[in-house]
Structures are given as structure tokens and as C-alpha cells.
Design a protein around this motif. Sequence first.
Motif, PDB file in Angstrom:
ATOM      1  N   THR A 259       3.311   9.956   3.058  1.00  0.00           N
ATOM      2  CA  THR A 259       3.872   9.432   1.810  1.00  0.00           C
ATOM      3  C   THR A 259       3.476  10.297   0.629  1.00  0.00           C
ATOM      4  OG1 THR A 259       3.862   7.165   2.665  1.00  0.00           O
ATOM      5  CG2 THR A 259       3.979   7.434   0.269  1.00  0.00           C
ATOM      6  N   THR A 260       2.218  10.758   0.618  1.00  0.00           N
ATOM      7  CA  THR A 260       1.766  11.642  -0.452  1.00  0.00           C
ATOM      8  C   THR A 260       2.495  12.977  -0.403  1.00  0.00           C
ATOM      9  OG1 THR A 260      -0.425  10.602  -0.405  1.00  0.00           O
ATOM     10  CG2 THR A 260      -0.251  12.742  -1.500  1.00  0.00           C
TER      11      THR A 260
ATOM     12  N   THR B  51       0.948   3.852  -2.838  1.00  0.00           N
ATOM     13  CA  THR B  51       0.593   5.239  -2.530  1.00  0.00           C
ATOM     14  C   THR B  51       1.616   6.201  -3.119  1.00  0.00           C
ATOM     15  OG1 THR B  51      -0.550   4.633  -0.471  1.00  0.00           O
ATOM     16  CG2 THR B  51       0.245   6.907  -0.658  1.00  0.00           C
TER      17      THR B  51
ATOM     18  N   ASP C 236       0.821  -1.209   0.000  1.00  0.00           N
ATOM     19  CA  ASP C 236       0.000   0.000   0.000  1.00  0.00           C
ATOM     20  C   ASP C 236       0.855   1.259   0.000  1.00  0.00           C
ATOM     21  OD1 ASP C 236      -2.695  -0.365  -0.327  1.00  0.00           O
ATOM     22  OD2 ASP C 236      -3.121  -0.714   1.779  1.00  0.00           O
TER      23      ASP C 236
ATOM     24  N   ALA D  10      -4.213   8.141  -4.808  1.00  0.00           N
ATOM     25  CA  ALA D  10      -3.624   7.059  -4.022  1.00  0.00           C
ATOM     26  C   ALA D  10      -4.633   6.326  -3.142  1.00  0.00           C
ATOM     27  CB  ALA D  10      -2.486   7.613  -3.156  1.00  0.00           C
ATOM     28  N   ILE D  11      -5.620   7.034  -2.585  1.00  0.00           N
ATOM     29  CA  ILE D  11      -6.490   6.398  -1.594  1.00  0.00           C
ATOM     30  C   ILE D  11      -7.908   6.150  -2.096  1.00  0.00           C
ATOM     31  CG2 ILE D  11      -5.172   7.498   0.252  1.00  0.00           C
ATOM     32  CD1 ILE D  11      -7.623   9.329   0.727  1.00  0.00           C
TER      33      ILE D  11
ATOM     34  N   TYR E 203       0.182   7.254   5.135  1.00  0.00           N
ATOM     35  CA  TYR E 203      -0.274   7.442   3.764  1.00  0.00           C
ATOM     36  C   TYR E 203      -0.334   8.932   3.402  1.00  0.00           C
ATOM     37  CZ  TYR E 203      -1.425   2.554   4.307  1.00  0.00           C
ATOM     38  OH  TYR E 203      -1.342   1.206   4.547  1.00  0.00           O
TER      39      TYR E 203
ATOM     40  N   LEU F 192      -3.321  12.602  -3.369  1.00  0.00           N
ATOM     41  CA  LEU F 192      -3.893  11.790  -2.294  1.00  0.00           C
ATOM     42  C   LEU F 192      -5.129  11.037  -2.776  1.00  0.00           C
ATOM     43  CD1 LEU F 192      -3.697  11.034   0.713  1.00  0.00           C
ATOM     44  CD2 LEU F 192      -5.203  12.978   1.206  1.00  0.00           C
TER      45      LEU F 192
ATOM     46  N   ALA G 248       0.542   8.590  -6.061  1.00  0.00           N
ATOM     47  CA  ALA G 248       0.596  10.005  -5.704  1.00  0.00           C
ATOM     48  C   ALA G 248       1.468  10.770  -6.688  1.00  0.00           C
ATOM     49  CB  ALA G 248       1.130  10.167  -4.276  1.00  0.00           C
TER      50      ALA G 248
ATOM     51  N   TRP H  65      -6.383   4.556   5.435  1.00  0.00           N
ATOM     52  CA  TRP H  65      -5.598   5.766   5.665  1.00  0.00           C
ATOM     53  C   TRP H  65      -6.082   6.547   6.880  1.00  0.00           C
ATOM     54  CZ3 TRP H  65      -8.175  10.466   5.242  1.00  0.00           C
ATOM     55  CH2 TRP H  65      -9.426  10.426   4.614  1.00  0.00           C
TER      56      TRP H  65
END
Length: 211
Positions: A73-74, A18, A14, A47-48, A70, A44, A22, A64
Motif C-alpha cells: 500500500t505504501t 496507511t 488500517d 503509516a506504521i 501495508y 512507511l 503514506a 505490518w
Amino acid sequence: MTIHSELSIITVLDLLGTLAFAISGIRLASGKNIDWFGAYVIGLITAIGGGTTRDLILDVIPFWLEDIKYLITTAFALLVLIIFKNRLFRWKNTLFIFDAIGLGLFTVTGLIKSLAFGLPIWASVIMGVVTGALGGVIRDIIINEVPLLFRKDLYAIASIMGGIMYYICDQFEVLIPYQEIIAVLTVIFIRIIAVKFHLQLPKLNLSESSD
């Protein structure tokens, strides 16, 4: 494999997914006259979006909301693109590369998590497609683009084939994490071949031909 070990694998994939998604989302947003915060939001969502939909269907708290990594990470993806934009943007296929990687990683995480929650393999493959593709669909709608899912070379098909390959590897008792690696690479490989050779499903045209 226990649910705990499966979810540990999901977390690693994940986070990698992500980062990849992203980057692809932020890269696409850069051409839409969007500020840094807007680009972060687009990254974001990319990614999510799919994973959130998956978790809502599974009736669990979206991943998230329980782990700030997460969001971080973005933010890291945005920082990397800002700092290294000149170097990264020299790559003509930057968006495609990261999108293909994200699709492969998220396809597998969606499938694994769905299996861990007791869904049959066919439903888990569908959930893998949802996880991998839906975030990009939401992104494209927000920035007023026709979603990649509906207009590019074998996008959802690549995700489905990755899920099928995961199932085949599982039936032949391929060791973990090689199952996941093979499935991810299958998605990426199909995307690369499809784009390189312009492999597409026939376009639907139901209009009557003129006499």
C-alpha cells in the motif's frame, strides 16, 4: 461485536489509513531532497510508526510484520504521487487533507484494537492517539521538523475527541460501522475547523516578563 469482526474492521481502516498517511509522509518528504527509496521509507514510517508502538505496548506482533499489504500500500502511494504529482500538488492542502484522513482512521483503529484486547476505554482512547499521531512525530523528527503534534491546530485534541465520540456512539448503541465512520469524521472535522479558524491551545511561556 466479536474480536474477529473487530479485527476485520481494523484491517480495512488500517489499509485506508496507511494509504492516507503514506501519501502525506511522501508528500512532505518530497521537499527534503530525498530520493524515491527514502521517500518510501518516510511514507512507511508515517503509516506504521504509531500502530507499531501500539502493538508493542499490547505485546503482540506489529500488524505490518504479518501482512505485506501495508508495504504494498505504501509503494502504491509512492507510485500514485510520482505519476499524478502535477495534479495532486495543485491542491494547496494536499498534505493536510491526507494527514487529517490518516489521523482519523488510525485513531479509530488504535482504539478498536485496544478495546478488543481488553483495555478500558480511557486507555484505548490514549492508544488511539498513539496510533494516529506517533507515526507523524517519528517522521517529523527524522526529517528535522518540529512534530505536527506539538505545533499545529488541535492535533492530538482532535484524536482524543474522535475517541470520545466513538465511546458516546457505543453507549447509545449506534450500529457498526456507523460508530467508526462518525468517530473518523469527528477527527477530520475538528482538524478542518481548527485549521480554518486557527484554533490552538495556548502556548506555554514560563519565562519571566521583563520590567
